[in-house]
Design a protein around this motif. Structure first.
Motif, short mmCIF file in Angstrom:
data_model
loop_
_atom_site.label_atom_id
_atom_site.label_comp_id
_atom_site.label_asym_id
_atom_site.label_seq_id
_atom_site.Cartn_x
_atom_site.Cartn_y
_atom_site.Cartn_z
N LYS A 55 -6.98 6.67 -0.86
CA LYS A 55 -8.26 6.32 -0.22
C LYS A 55 -8.26 4.87 0.28
O LYS A 55 -9.33 4.36 0.64
CB LYS A 55 -9.40 6.53 -1.22
CG LYS A 55 -9.59 7.98 -1.59
CD LYS A 55 -10.82 8.18 -2.44
CE LYS A 55 -11.02 9.65 -2.76
NZ LYS A 55 -11.73 9.86 -4.01
N GLN A 56 -7.11 4.23 0.19
CA GLN A 56 -6.97 2.83 0.63
C GLN A 56 -7.99 1.92 -0.04
O GLN A 56 -8.68 1.13 0.61
CB GLN A 56 -7.07 2.75 2.14
CG GLN A 56 -6.01 3.62 2.78
CD GLN A 56 -5.86 3.41 4.28
OE1 GLN A 56 -6.76 2.92 4.93
NE2 GLN A 56 -4.72 3.79 4.80
N ARG A 57 -8.12 2.09 -1.35
CA ARG A 57 -9.08 1.28 -2.12
C ARG A 57 -8.37 0.41 -3.16
O ARG A 57 -8.94 0.08 -4.21
CB ARG A 57 -10.08 2.23 -2.81
CG ARG A 57 -11.17 2.71 -1.84
CD ARG A 57 -12.00 3.86 -2.39
NE ARG A 57 -12.40 3.74 -3.77
CZ ARG A 57 -13.51 3.11 -4.18
NH1 ARG A 57 -14.32 2.55 -3.33
NH2 ARG A 57 -13.80 3.08 -5.46
N MET A 58 -7.14 0.02 -2.86
CA MET A 58 -6.40 -0.75 -3.86
C MET A 58 -7.07 -2.07 -4.24
O MET A 58 -7.00 -2.48 -5.40
CB MET A 58 -4.95 -0.97 -3.41
CG MET A 58 -4.12 0.30 -3.38
SD MET A 58 -4.19 1.21 -4.95
CE MET A 58 -2.75 0.54 -5.76
N PRO A 59 -7.76 -2.77 -3.30
CA PRO A 59 -8.44 -4.00 -3.73
C PRO A 59 -9.50 -3.73 -4.83
O PRO A 59 -9.70 -4.55 -5.72
CB PRO A 59 -9.10 -4.52 -2.45
CG PRO A 59 -8.27 -3.93 -1.35
CD PRO A 59 -7.83 -2.59 -1.84
N VAL A 60 -10.16 -2.56 -4.75
CA VAL A 60 -11.17 -2.23 -5.77
C VAL A 60 -10.49 -2.00 -7.13
O VAL A 60 -10.97 -2.44 -8.18
CB VAL A 60 -11.98 -0.97 -5.36
CG1 VAL A 60 -12.98 -0.60 -6.43
CG2 VAL A 60 -12.66 -1.19 -4.03
N LEU A 61 -9.32 -1.35 -7.07
CA LEU A 61 -8.59 -1.11 -8.33
C LEU A 61 -8.16 -2.44 -8.93
O LEU A 61 -8.27 -2.68 -10.14
CB LEU A 61 -7.38 -0.20 -8.06
CG LEU A 61 -6.63 0.25 -9.31
CD1 LEU A 61 -7.54 1.05 -10.24
CD2 LEU A 61 -5.40 1.09 -8.96
#
Ligand SMILES: Nc1ncnc2c1ncn2[C@@H]1O[C@H](COP(=O)(O)OP(=O)(O)OP(=O)(O)O)[C@@H](O)[C@H]1O
Ligand SMILES: [Mg+2]
Length: 346
Positions: A329-335
């Motif tokens: 989901k291209q949410r690696m900064p949130v992780l």
């Protein structure tokens, strides 16, 4: 008759040596029906837990009173004739009598055969709540559940001790589950760091949680026991006219005061972004501190809550499936933000 509005009533466990038909089971639980004819319509409900054969919603008319009855049958498979935690919990469900903040569908009875446990309860109505919106209500319900069940467990006669011993969170058959051992996920984080430098060095930092969790676990083990539901998910709650009903005791344990708050916050941390989580966390903690009866040590309860939060949050954020999902989901900064938050708790 609206079964889910009934106060908690004695929940009988009956033993049968053979599989039986639904109609036969219902007549056993309602001997006053005699041989009067029954028409039952049934529908499967979605269920995922391992060992659950099925969950079914049955509708019928009470042949004595003419009133509509709606009930739920949950069939849980036995392994080597050993019953599930959930069926064991129902033998002691009277402990929840007098509960004001959480409501529970009435238990109509449990039928045990050598192969399965059949749990019959009333059908709960309402909508699944938004989990971040009920932080305060959950805090009140959890404090009450912990206090009622603590009192009950401390008054149990010695012959019940083996039942509660087998349900204790600190037994190896629970502790050895992957979900309570986040360190197994660290090699995957190391692999991730090789392809994404934002995650460099994090696996080593996370290792420092191992001695911390061991310390928190030892302290928790010696703290007051209570029943912990451990599964505060949307699908296990119904809100109706402001009333919260709690179902699904498949994860129940004899836990320690504070564990359920940690389980709730751990599940929320997993599913929500940081701002939503942090607001709900504050609301939960404020209400829980206030609601916890004077007999409990607040510091001890919050330490246990922290322990259970870390166990859940570390596992869910570090497992390979979670990393893959955030990548997709291209949410690696949130992780990465979630990892930073967890590491700030060291
Ligand atoms: N008493 C009830 N009243 C209304 N609906 C119910 C009731 N019991 C179960 N259900 C419905 O059936 C679903 C599955 O039941 P339950 O949660 O007990 O089983 P489970 O196998 O542990 O499921 P899962 O692992 O998916 O949570 C619930 O999410 C809920 O929608
Ligand atoms: Mg469920």
């Amino acid at each position: 008759m609206n079964l889910d509005l009934h106060p908690l009533q004695g929940c009988r466990t009956l033993y049968r040596w053979q599989h039986g038909h639904l109609e036969h089971h219902l007549r056993t639980l309602h001997p006053q029906w005699g041989e009067r004819p029954l028409t039952i319509t049934s529908q499967d409900l979605a269920s995922n837990a391992s060992f659950v054969n099925y969950v079914r919603h049955h509708r019928l008319v009470d042949p004595c009173t003419g009133q509509d009855l709606e009930l739920v049958e949950k069939s849980i498979r036995k392994v080597a004739f050993i019953g599930s935690q959930e069926a064991r919990f129902y033998r002691a469900r009277d402990m929840l009598r007098g509960s004001k903040h959480f409501h529970y569908p009435a238990c109509l009875g449990v039928i045990e055969t050598p192969w399965e446990s059949l749990i019959f309860t009333g059908f709960a109505r309402g909508k699944p709540p938004r989990m971040q919106a009920i932080a305060k209500q959950l805090a009140l319900g959890i404090a009450e559940l912990e206090s009622l069940s603590h009192r009950y467990l401390s008054q149990q006669p010695w012959h019940k001790a083996p039942l509660f011993w087998s349900m204790d969170f600190f037994r190896p058959w629970f502790l050895l589950r992957p979900r309570f051992n986040f360190a197994r996920c660290l090699p995957e984080l190391e692999r991730l760091a090789q392809s994404d430098e934002r995650f460099n060095g994090l696996a080593d930092s996370f290792k420092a949680f191992e001695p911390l969790l061991a310390r928190l676990g030892r302290a928790a083990r010696r703290s007051p026991r209570c029943i912990s539901h451990m599964d505060y998910l949307r699908k296990n709650l119904f809100i109706d006219n402001g009333q919260l009903q709690l179902i699904d005791w498949s994860e129940v344990k004899v836990g320690r005061v504070g564990f359920d708050g940690g389980a709730y916050l751990g599940a929320l941390f997993r599913r929500k972004d940081m701002p939503v989580f942090l607001t709900a966390r504050q609301q939960f903690l404020d209400a829980y501190r206030e609601a916890l009866p004077a007999g409990f040590d607040t510091g001890e309860a919050l330490r246990n809550l922290h322990y259970m939060f870390l166990l859940n949050a570390l596992f869910h954020c570090l497992r390979p499936e979670t990393i893959a999902e955030y990548q997709e989901k291209q949410r690696m900064p949130v992780l990465r933000q979630k990892y930073d938050y967890l590491l700030s708790l060291l």
